[in-house]
Design an enzyme around this catalytic site. Structure first.
Site, PDB file in Angstrom:
ATOM      1  N   ILE A  55      39.801 162.180 -98.013  1.00 21.79           N
ATOM      2  CA  ILE A  55      41.098 162.792 -98.344  1.00 21.79           C
ATOM      3  C   ILE A  55      42.038 162.872 -97.146  1.00 21.79           C
ATOM      4  CG2 ILE A  55      42.187 164.828 -99.411  1.00 21.79           C
ATOM      5  CD1 ILE A  55      40.438 163.098-101.283  1.00 21.79           C
ATOM      6  N   GLY A  56      41.537 162.647 -95.948  1.00 24.18           N
ATOM      7  CA  GLY A  56      42.468 162.554 -94.817  1.00 24.18           C
ATOM      8  C   GLY A  56      41.954 163.112 -93.515  1.00 24.18           C
ATOM      9  N   HIS A 108      33.888 172.630 -99.419  1.00 26.92           N
ATOM     10  CA  HIS A 108      34.013 174.002 -98.913  1.00 26.92           C
ATOM     11  C   HIS A 108      32.666 174.587 -98.515  1.00 26.92           C
ATOM     12  CE1 HIS A 108      37.486 173.138-101.459  1.00 26.92           C
ATOM     13  NE2 HIS A 108      38.131 173.727-100.484  1.00 26.92           N
ATOM     14  N   ARG A 164      48.296 192.669 -86.342  1.00 26.20           N
ATOM     15  CA  ARG A 164      47.067 192.322 -87.071  1.00 26.20           C
ATOM     16  C   ARG A 164      45.856 193.086 -86.520  1.00 26.20           C
ATOM     17  NH1 ARG A 164      46.202 186.209 -86.952  1.00 26.20           N
ATOM     18  NH2 ARG A 164      47.235 186.340 -84.947  1.00 26.20           N
ATOM     19  N   GLU A 165      46.090 194.357 -86.094  1.00 24.79           N
ATOM     20  CA  GLU A 165      44.981 195.093 -85.491  1.00 24.79           C
ATOM     21  C   GLU A 165      43.836 195.322 -86.474  1.00 24.79           C
ATOM     22  OE1 GLU A 165      48.199 195.609 -85.582  1.00 24.79           O
ATOM     23  OE2 GLU A 165      48.761 197.633 -85.018  1.00 24.79           O
ATOM     24  N   LEU A 166      44.169 195.463 -87.753  1.00 24.81           N
ATOM     25  CA  LEU A 166      43.090 195.710 -88.715  1.00 24.81           C
ATOM     26  C   LEU A 166      42.159 194.498 -88.775  1.00 24.81           C
ATOM     27  CD1 LEU A 166      41.809 197.590 -90.796  1.00 24.81           C
ATOM     28  CD2 LEU A 166      43.257 196.553 -92.541  1.00 24.81           C
TER      29      LEU A 166
HETATM   30  N1  GLN Z   1      45.152 165.446 -96.256  1.00 26.21           N
HETATM   31  C1  GLN Z   1      44.802 166.831 -96.094  1.00 26.21           C
HETATM   32  C2  GLN Z   1      43.444 166.917 -95.422  1.00 26.21           C
HETATM   33  O1  GLN Z   1      42.648 166.042 -95.617  1.00 26.21           O
HETATM   34  C3  GLN Z   1      44.750 167.550 -97.409  1.00 26.21           C
HETATM   35  C4  GLN Z   1      44.467 169.005 -97.238  1.00 26.21           C
HETATM   36  C5  GLN Z   1      44.497 169.807 -98.520  1.00 26.21           C
HETATM   37  O2  GLN Z   1      44.532 169.279 -99.608  1.00 26.21           O
HETATM   38  N2  GLN Z   1      44.471 171.076 -98.429  1.00 26.21           N
HETATM   39  O3  GLN Z   1      43.143 167.875 -94.747  1.00 26.21           O
HETATM   40 ZN    ZN Z   2      42.714 169.414-100.874  1.00 19.33          ZN
END
Ligand code: GLN
Ligand code: ZN
Length: 754
Positions: free
Chosen positions: A424-425, A688, A15-17
């Protein structure tokens, strides 16, 4: 017969690049140093390909980020704002790829999308009224020249015009508006390369393996009719991959081109198509060595296939660019008995040469050595797994009672408020969390110390969740590195490479685990921490698992059994986990299927018969045996799913959460239209981005959701796990989320009372 490849991994053996590019981004090396490094790397790769005996060597398959972006830059398909930046050409290129925020301006990155059915991502070119197509780049010419100067004749590669237009986005304009301009610049490339001494050019047209019908087909034909009117003496290879070209095969073989590249691995109909006739005046580049998976080629099958083809001129090639496999097996530490079954990119070059040798009649030794690899089954079957699979009946895939009955049972059981809130976790994976996990992995800290660390984090985050009033809690996934690797490491049948990196986008790579044998679970995986977390609070803590389809899709699958069979085995392993969680008092279990869409066939007509018809039941198998009082959640992200809503419904979970904050209304409309029956948690903000959504903003989103989904069915949650966020952003955002949900809930109750 000769040999050729479509493309080679550009990231380098180690992975040098990646490392050098990132150094450049951090201002640790100069642009000249980076360019010199890249040049040396390219030369090294060409030499390596040549030394392996490959005749057809590509150039311009190298890229600092992505070849679709390279093509857009070559033709000036870049937004004005970027053109005007007072930056070097390379920095403008990186601004398009990653965005730019600094004293010279503020530029958003181009959108990024998955490259066909792979985990590689390309940057989406943007066409608008101000797009002024002209030949402005020189990368393709320079790289051709570089190779030529060292005595290596290469075949420059470029994304073909049909695929380029099909993958791009258009604002107030359409693809057909640009045909003439594009034809001109592609021809200008032909002319210039021909003048430099090139013999061939490779136009990559993977778009041709999708459904190419109606207007699409007209677009394809119009472009190529015009383009091929002047080739400036260059020989043209139209290269396809990731499937077969059934909709345009007859058009392709009648085009005035010299070579056609077809995929015999993923293209189910390729053999049949070629057997129906292939012109004597063209060369078939036969993709017979798998460019996507890491298993050794079976020479006998391959040579039999090639011998069965009526084509007079055949070049032996790979099914797609070798970009999608790791560099070389040489640096892996697997024992020889295991290693001998794998071929990464460098070893695949060798395979092409071997196949050529066998076909020329001189390959008895290599052939018999290869045969030996396949004589015996590679792994001993796991008897108990096979017995279990054999006992499955249709009913094993069905949960009882029905969704509606379960909903009313669970309503009484949980007594959750209207618009229940959850996450979500995962919670932030801080440097400290990652460091502690690494220390434990390297035996630098004891099990006891590690457990204490994880427990401490769980305690802290449970308390915070209680304090802010979330309804369904999570333990935070601090013990997990990755949602697939974590499970793989705890299942029989998996192998992990040391250096099996594959480019995912830009400088980012993934290291997919390898499914080596039958998959079985021999110990509980998540019970310990879920049970611990549940023991610490009176609220419900969700158990958190990764689903079988996602685990499979993010691994290198076996080739000696079908991916369907492997997925069923994984599903049974995860079923054991689900039942153990239930037995240990976990009342809500979330089974993530983040990557459900990843292996969706490229042709719509194949979606169900080839994939969803078994992938969806595999998910159902995981939860079919739970009690009616146990609530099953699932979560999906990374892709649109408005077009597979019936399939998602068929997964028969009780609740689903998904990424929706960027395309909210579209998905909600589709849910409404399809009479979606499950309870849903459309993400109310985008995790994100580091920005913190305000209470008002989230309330507005919730109101939008309530316009389309009955209030009894709505959950409120972020759109994905919070592991990539900082602690401050994560907490502030979720606090606003709970406040917003509470306020809307009150509005609804007042409204109901009146
Ligand atoms: N349960 C995972 C989390 O919360 C779900 C990740 C995902 O959907 N990419 O990170
Ligand atoms: Zn997700």
């Amino acid at each position: 017969m000769t040999t050729s490849i479509i493309g080679f991994p550009r990231i380098g053996e180690n992975r040098e690049l990646k490392f050098n590019t990132e150094k450049y981004w951090r201002n640790e090396i100069t642009e000249d140093e980076l360019q010199q490094f890249a040049k040396d790397l390219r030369l090294k790769h060409w030499q390596l390909i040549k030394d392996a005996g490959i005749n057809g060597i590509p150039s311009n398959d190298f890229s600092f980020f992505d070849t679709t972006l390279d093509t857009a830059c070559l033709f000036n398909i870049i937004p004005d704002a970027v053109k005007q930046l007072n930056l070097s050409t390379l920095d403008k290129y990186f601004a398009l790829a990653r965005g730019y925020q600094g004293d010279k301006g503020d530029i958003k990155a181009l959108p990024m999308k998955k490259w066909f059915n792979t985990n590689y991502h390309y940057l989406v070119p943007q066409f608008s009224k101000s797009t002024d197509i002209k030949l402005v780049g020189d990368k393709i010419f320079n790289e051709y020249q570089e190779a030529k100067d060292t005595g290596i004749q290469t075949r420059p590669v470029i994304v073909g015009p049909f695929t380029l237009l099909s993958l791009s986005e258009f604002k107030d304009v359409q693809a057909s508006d640009f045909i003439d301009d594009l034809v001109k610049v592609y021809q200008a490339v032909f002319e210039k390369l021909a003048a430099q001494g090139a013999e061939w050019i490779q136009l990559d047209e993977p778009e041709l393996v999708k459904d190419v019908l109606g207007d699409n087909k007209i677009l394809f034909k119009t472009i190529y009719d015009k383009l091929l009117q002047n080739k400036f003496g260059l020989k043209i290879l139209i290269q396809t991959y990731f499937g077969d070209v059934r909709d345009v095969y007859n058009d392709l073989i009648n085009l005035p081109i010299e070579g056609i590249g077809l995929d015999f691995i993923e293209g189910r109909k390729t053999k049949e198509l070629v057997q129906s006739g292939f012109p004597d005046n063209k060369i078939l580049f036969a993709g017979v060595v798998n460019g996507k998976n890491i298993w050794r080629n079976h020479y006998e099958t391959t040579t039999d296939l090639i011998k069965s083809l009526p084509a007079k001129n055949i070049v032996i090639s790979t099914s797609c660019s070798l970009l999608h496999v790791p560099f070389t097996i040489e640096n892996e530490t697997f024992p020889t008995e295991i290693k001998q079954h794998f071929a990464y990119a460098k070893e695949k070059l060798r395979e092409l040469d071997d196949i050529q040798t066998i076909l020329s009649g001189n390959g008895q030794a290599v052939e018999s050595k290869n045969k030996h690899l396949f004589e015996k089954p590679r792994v001993k079957p796991n008897k108990s797994v096979h017995e279990r699979v054999a006992k499955l009946t249709e009913d094993s895939f069905v949960r009882h009672p029905s969704l509606e009955e379960r909903a009313s049972i669970q309503k009484k059981e949980f007594n959750l408020p209207l618009l229940p809130t959850t996450t979500i976790g995962s919670f932030p994976q801080t440097r400290e969390v990652k460091k502690t996990r690494a220390q434990f992995r390297h035996h630098e800290i004891s099990q006891e110390a590690y457990d204490k660390f994880i427990a401490g984090h769980i305690d802290e985050w449970l308390k915070w969740q209680e304090d802010i009033g979330l309804d369904v809690l999570v333990h935070g996934e601090f013990e997990r590195n990755d949602m697939v690797e974590y499970f793989g490491q705890n299942l029989d049948g998996y192998l992990f490479s040391k250096n099996g990196w594959v480019q995912s986008y830009g400088t980012r790579g993934v290291k997919p685990p390898i499914i080596w044998g039958d998959i079985a679970r021999n110990h509980p995986i998540t019970v310990k921490w879920s049970k611990y977390a549940q023991s610490k609070t009176d609220k419900i803590v969700k158990g958190m698992l990764t689903g079988p389809v996602t685990i499979l899709n993010w691994s290198f699958p076996r080739e000696d059994i079908s991916i369907k069979d492997s997925t069923i085995q994984i599903a049974l392993a995860i079923q054991d986990e689900v039942l153990d969680l239930e037995k240990n008092g976990i009342k809500i279990i979330q089974i993530d299927e983040a990557a459900l869409r990843e292996k969706l066939p490229l042709r719509k007509t194949d979606w169900y018969s080839e994939y969803l018809d078994w992938a969806v039941p595999a998910f159902r198998l995981v939860h079919s045996k739970v009690k009616p009082t146990t609530q099953i959640h699932t979560h999906m992200c990374y892709s649109e799913f408005t077009d597979i809503i019936p399939a998602i419904q068929n997964m028969d979970a009780d609740v689903i959460s998904f990424e929706a904050s960027r395309s909210n209304l579209e998905i909600l409309d589709a849910l409404q239209k399809e009479h979606f029956k499950l309870q849903v948690g459309p993400g109310v903000y985008d995790i994100h981005s580091p920005r913190i959504p305000s209470i008002e903003e989230i309330k507005t989103t919730i109101h939008k959701i309530l316009e389309k989904v009955p209030e009894q069915k709505v959950w409120i949650n972020p759109d994905c796990g919070l592991k990539t966020r900082g602690i401050h952003e994560a907490k502030a955002s979720v606090e606003n989320l709970t406040t917003a949900a509470k306020e809307v809930r009150e509005e609804l109750l007042i409204h109901d009372r009146n």
